[in-house]
Design an enzyme around this catalytic site. Structure first.
Site, short mmCIF file in Angstrom:
data_model
loop_
_atom_site.label_atom_id
_atom_site.label_comp_id
_atom_site.label_asym_id
_atom_site.label_seq_id
_atom_site.Cartn_x
_atom_site.Cartn_y
_atom_site.Cartn_z
N CYS A 5 45.41 38.75 52.37
CA CYS A 5 45.47 38.33 50.96
C CYS A 5 44.21 38.77 50.22
CB CYS A 5 45.64 36.82 50.88
SG CYS A 5 45.50 36.18 49.20
N CYS A 8 42.15 35.79 48.92
CA CYS A 8 41.38 35.15 50.00
C CYS A 8 40.14 35.98 50.32
CB CYS A 8 42.25 34.97 51.24
SG CYS A 8 43.41 33.59 51.15
N ASP A 31 40.33 38.81 35.68
CA ASP A 31 41.36 39.76 36.13
C ASP A 31 40.80 41.18 36.04
OD1 ASP A 31 44.78 39.54 36.26
OD2 ASP A 31 43.81 41.51 36.09
N THR A 95 52.60 39.63 41.87
CA THR A 95 52.19 40.75 42.73
C THR A 95 51.19 40.31 43.79
OG1 THR A 95 50.46 41.39 41.17
CG2 THR A 95 52.62 42.48 40.95
N HIS A 100 48.17 31.51 41.48
CA HIS A 100 47.13 31.63 40.46
C HIS A 100 47.74 31.41 39.09
CE1 HIS A 100 48.84 35.61 41.30
NE2 HIS A 100 48.69 35.86 40.01
N HIS A 102 47.28 32.51 35.24
CA HIS A 102 46.64 33.42 34.28
C HIS A 102 46.22 32.60 33.06
CE1 HIS A 102 48.24 37.32 36.01
NE2 HIS A 102 49.12 36.47 36.52
P1 AMP Z 1 50.52 38.41 39.30
O1 AMP Z 1 51.14 39.76 39.00
O2 AMP Z 1 50.97 37.30 38.42
O3 AMP Z 1 50.64 38.09 40.78
O4 AMP Z 1 48.97 38.57 38.98
C1 AMP Z 1 48.09 39.23 39.84
C2 AMP Z 1 46.91 39.62 39.01
O5 AMP Z 1 45.84 39.90 39.89
C3 AMP Z 1 47.13 40.88 38.16
O6 AMP Z 1 46.94 40.57 36.79
C4 AMP Z 1 46.07 41.86 38.68
O7 AMP Z 1 45.48 42.62 37.65
C5 AMP Z 1 45.07 40.91 39.32
N1 AMP Z 1 44.27 41.49 40.38
C6 AMP Z 1 44.70 42.26 41.43
N2 AMP Z 1 43.67 42.58 42.21
C7 AMP Z 1 42.56 42.00 41.67
C8 AMP Z 1 41.18 41.98 42.03
N3 AMP Z 1 40.73 42.62 43.12
N4 AMP Z 1 40.31 41.29 41.23
C9 AMP Z 1 40.77 40.65 40.13
N5 AMP Z 1 42.07 40.63 39.76
C10 AMP Z 1 42.95 41.31 40.51
ZN ZN Z 2 45.12 33.99 49.72
#
Ligand code: AMP
Ligand code: ZN
Length: 114
Positions: A5, A8, A31, A95, A100, A102
Site C-alpha cells: 500500500c 502505508c 495529494d 485507485t 482516505h 479528499h
Molecule cells: P482515489 O482515486 O480516490 O483512490 O484517490 C487517490 C489519490 O491519491 C489520487 O488523488 C492520487 O493523486 C493520490 N496519490 C497517489 N499517490 C500519491 C502519493 N504518492 N502522494 C500523494 N498522493 C498520492
Molecule cells: Zn495502507
C-alpha cells in the site's frame, strides 16, 4: 501496515509526502496530483481498504478522520467552503485501497461531479 500500500509506505516514512496533519490515528497529506489549490487526503494511520470497511470495523475512527477533514477544510476553504469526497471501489474512482477523504478547496467546484 500493508506492504503493497502506497499510503502505508508514506505513513511509515518510506515514501516522501507533505503532511498537513499527523497524530497516532489520523494523518493528512497533500495529494501529489492536486485537483484544486488545496487538495488534501485525510486517512487513518491503520490500513483499512475503504470507508465501509472502516465503518464496520472501527466506526469511531470514521468520526476522527472526518473531524480532521473538517478542521482542515475550514482552515483552507474559509467562507467559500470546501468539498469532501470519499471514493469507494473502482467504479467510483478509488485507485488507492487505503481509506482516505479528499478535501478540496480554493476554486469553484461544480456539481454533479464527473
Ligand atoms: P482515489 O482515486 O480516490 O483512490 O484517490 C487517490 C489519490 O491519491 C489520487 O488523488 C492520487 O493523486 C493520490 N496519490 C497517489 N499517490 C500519491 C502519493 N504518492 N502522494 C500523494 N498522493 C498520492
Ligand atoms: Zn495502507
Amino acid at each position: 501496515m500493508d506492504e503493497a500500500c502506497i499510503f502505508c509506505k508514506i505513513l511509515a516514512g518510506e515514501i516522501p509526502a507533505t503532511f498537513a496533519y499527523r497524530d497516532e490515528r489520523v494523518a493528512a497529506i497533500a495529494d501529489v496530483n492536486p485537483q484544486a489549490p488545496t487538495h488534501l487526503l485525510v486517512m487513518p494511520v491503520v490500513h483499512v481498504a475503504n470507508m465501509p470497511a472502516l465503518a464496520d470495523s472501527q466506526p469511531a475512527l470514521v468520526s476522527e478522520v472526518f473531524s480532521v477533514a473538517s478542521r482542515l477544510g475550514r482552515a483552507h476553504g474559509g467562507d467559500d467552503g470546501f468539498r469532501t469526497v470519499v471514493n469507494t471501489g473502482p467504479g467510483a474512482g478509488q485507485t488507492v485501497e487505503h481509506m482516505h477523504v479528499h478535501v478540496l478547496a480554493g476554486r469553484d467546484l461544480r456539481w454533479p461531479p464527473g
